[in-house]
Design an enzyme around this catalytic site. Structure first.
Site, PDB file in Angstrom:
ATOM      1  N   CYS A 137       0.833  -1.203   0.000  1.00  0.00           N
ATOM      2  CA  CYS A 137       0.000   0.000   0.000  1.00  0.00           C
ATOM      3  C   CYS A 137       0.874   1.262   0.000  1.00  0.00           C
ATOM      4  O   CYS A 137       1.452   1.581  -1.022  1.00  0.00           O
ATOM      5  CB  CYS A 137      -0.996  -0.033   1.156  1.00  0.00           C
TER       6      CYS A 137
ATOM      7  N   HIS B 229      -3.593  -5.104   0.450  1.00  0.00           N
ATOM      8  CA  HIS B 229      -3.055  -5.610   1.722  1.00  0.00           C
ATOM      9  C   HIS B 229      -3.106  -7.138   1.781  1.00  0.00           C
ATOM     10  O   HIS B 229      -4.032  -7.707   2.356  1.00  0.00           O
ATOM     11  CB  HIS B 229      -3.854  -5.033   2.891  1.00  0.00           C
TER      12      HIS B 229
ATOM     13  N   GLU C 242      -1.488  -9.072   3.581  1.00  0.00           N
ATOM     14  CA  GLU C 242      -1.287  -9.614   4.939  1.00  0.00           C
ATOM     15  C   GLU C 242      -2.593 -10.056   5.586  1.00  0.00           C
ATOM     16  O   GLU C 242      -2.591 -10.889   6.494  1.00  0.00           O
ATOM     17  CB  GLU C 242      -0.561  -8.584   5.826  1.00  0.00           C
TER      18      GLU C 242
HETATM   19  N1  GLN Z   1      -2.001   6.849   2.666  1.00  0.00           N
HETATM   20  C1  GLN Z   1      -2.078   6.093   1.486  1.00  0.00           C
HETATM   21  C2  GLN Z   1      -3.421   6.232   0.783  1.00  0.00           C
HETATM   22  O1  GLN Z   1      -4.379   6.652   1.382  1.00  0.00           O
HETATM   23  C3  GLN Z   1      -1.765   4.626   1.756  1.00  0.00           C
HETATM   24  C4  GLN Z   1      -2.787   3.948   2.589  1.00  0.00           C
HETATM   25  C5  GLN Z   1      -2.304   2.645   3.165  1.00  0.00           C
HETATM   26  O2  GLN Z   1      -1.121   2.369   3.178  1.00  0.00           O
HETATM   27  N2  GLN Z   1      -3.205   1.842   3.709  1.00  0.00           N
HETATM   28  O3  GLN Z   1      -3.551   5.885  -0.366  1.00  0.00           O
END
Ligand code: GLN
Length: 537
Positions: A382, A508, A510
């Site tokens: 992410c 994600h 994970e």
């Molecule tokens: N802050 C970033 C976004 O909003 C990444 C979000 C995250 O890592 N969950 O896109």
């Protein structure tokens, strides 16, 4: 008829109620029962999505996009219970529902009160998980008995036997028996007081699970049974585990917890216990053949629960490679003060997890640069992918001051930015791109190889995206955009051909790793790190 187990906690918070609840789920599933898991949280936030990881640890995301308590991560890792947004209710969500009904005139002029209106709504949330194909619903109550904000939840579960019969409800209470060094003694008094508090509310626990760091001993167990009005065999010890949380289910079976639950709830349909694969897992965890050093560079590092699922997924990948994953937790800002070469010395792999906000971004960029230039396996998740894109733009494509508009709205090269859907959204709750989304992987890519397929579905939680205006430039500059949304519009994954293992994803992974089935990306990452470790040796 679906049976209900309620897990409450006393004495202190952070006792591992989530883990114990999940483990109860495991041992019942191993008896062939169909289990549903649920967490009720007393705080007022409608969901934990608006809380900082420093406050409440990781926000765990489900397929349906629900942002939930991290204990649901334990539930998914330990059981096969399908989880949805109905697996996690907070006071805020319950109250919001009641208040909405009140505004709609649904209470027909009545005075709307905690009892019965709030408690009815809580009971509806609990009973909502029951059904013809469900043997047992396990409902964990967040917080500690005696907390002011938890009272409506305790009152609701007190009433449950009146609605569905005492024989269909089981109250499990988890407490702590601390060891006093000066007295060289385990102390049972806090446990006695905690059960007294429960009984004041009208709940007599059926089973007490006692967390201790030392052997409880028969004498203490008998004493607790007597003072807490319990059968002796209903006092179950759960000692701290030396190696891993995955030892907990087998430990509870050893103390006969599964048998006791079946008997007390008259679960006659249950089969024999089948813990073999679980015991085998524990054996592998205790006897690793290799070590590997992984740096996790983040901004919530000192909070152990902030990257919970990441650490678990790394462990799972280690289990399948008979490898102990030694995690070096690095505060990203440290890399803004110190050379990456010294901070990251001796690592076999770098993982940059998700996150929000500007703090530590430059440190993360330094870390990724070091891994890219020194052929160290890199895995970005992410925000970790966004940082890798910024780093590549700045240092490989000559896009000076490239950035995400999350951190610099005036950047000349907004390589990460908001796309149409997210522009203009002002509210913060549940307003991100959330939940399971399909992704297509490029043929022949590292990702397609690691997954062993070309279409995957993974969970998301973010606002910002790879800026499509820069796709051409990155691709011709050597970065492969190896994962895209089915309509081709969103970049979901990147990789660097030529590097031993450099992959980053907008989602994600994970959240979908299990101890017996590590996520393919984590599996591949640890494999690459292990290779590096062995070649260095
Ligand atoms: N802050 C970033 C976004 O909003 C990444 C979000 C995250 O890592 N969950 O896109």
């Amino acid at each position: 008829m679906t049976k209900h187990i309620f897990v409450t906690g006393g004495v202190v918070s952070s006792l591992g109620k989530g883990l114990t609840s999940a483990s109860i789920g495991t041992i019942l599933e191993r008896r062939g029962l169909k289990v549903r898991m649920q967490k009720l949280d007393p705080y007022i936030n409608v969901d934990p999505g608006t809380m900082s990881p420093f406050q409440h640890g990781e926000v765990y995301v489900l397929d349906d996009g629900a942002e939930t308590d991290l204990d649901l991560g334990h539930y998914e890792r330990f059981t096969n219970s399908p989880l949805t947004r109905d697996s996690n209710f907070t006071s805020g969500r319950i109250y919001l529902k009641v208040i909405q009904k009140e505004r709609d005139g649904k209470y027909l002029g009545k005075t709307v009160q905690v009892v019965p209106h709030i408690t009815d709504e809580i009971k509806a949330a609990i009973r909502g998980l029951a059904g013809p194909d469900v043997d047992v619903v396990i409902t964990e109550l967040g917080g500690t008995v005696g907390d002011i904000e938890g009272l409506p939840f305790f009152e609701a579960i007190r009433q449950m036997p009146l609605d569905i019969g005492r024989e269909n409800c089981l109250f499990v209470h988890l407490t702590l028996v601390p060891y006093l060094k000066a007295a060289k003694e385990l102390k049972t008094k806090p446990t006695q007081h905690s059960v007294q508090q429960l009984r004041q509310i009208g709940i007599q626990p059926d089973i007490l699970i006692v967390r201790t760091e030392r052997d409880l001993g028969q004498e203490n167990a008998d004493k607790i049974a007597l003072f807490c009005n319990l059968e002796k065999r209903a006092v179950i010890e759960e000692k701290d585990k030396e190696f891993s949380i995955y030892e907990v289910p087998s430990g509870l079976v050893e103390y006969g917890l599964d048998k006791l639950i079946l008997e007390k709830l008259h679960l006659l349909q249950a089969g024999p216990s089948g813990m073999e694969d679980w015991d085998d897992l524990v054996h592998r965890i205790k006897n690793p053949k290799h070590d590997v050093n992984i740096a996790v560079v983040g901004k919530y590092i000192e909070h152990r629960d902030a990257y919970k699922s990441i650490y678990e997924a790394l462990d799972h990948a280690g289990f399948s490679h008979s490898t102990r994953v030694i995690v070096k937790r690095i505060e990203a800002e440290q890399l803004e003060r110190q050379e990456a070469a010294s901070v990251l010395a001796g690592i076999d792999g770098l993982l940059v997890p998700g996150g929000f906000g500007h703090r530590g971004i430059e440190g993360k960029i330094q870390a990724v640069r070091y891994a890219r230039e020194h052929q160290i396996p890199f895995f970005g998740i992410c925000l970790g992918m966004q940082v890798a894109v910024i780093e590549y733009g700045r240092h490989q494509l000559g896009l000076d001051d490239a950035n995400s508009t999350e951190f610099d709205t005036a950047t000349p090269h907004p390589v990460i930015c908001l796309l149409e859907e997210q522009r203009g959204i002002e509210t913060k709750g549940a307003s991100m791109r959330l939940g399971a989304q399909p992704c297509n992987l490029a043929e022949g890519s590292l990702l397609a190889k690691v997954y062993g397929k070309s279409e995957v579905s993974e969970r998301h939680r973010h606002r910002y995206e790879f800026n499509p205006d820069y796709r051409e430039q990155f691709q011709s500059g050597g970065m492969s955009l190896s994962g895209v949304s089915p309509n081709g519009k969103l970049v979901e994954a990147i990789e660097l051909p030529g590097h031993p293992w450099f992959a980053a994803v907008q989602f994600h992974p994970e959240f979908k790793s299990k101890p017996h089935h590590p996520h393919p990306l984590f599996h591949g990452f640890i494999e690459a790190a292990l290779k590096r470790h062995q070649s260095r040796k």
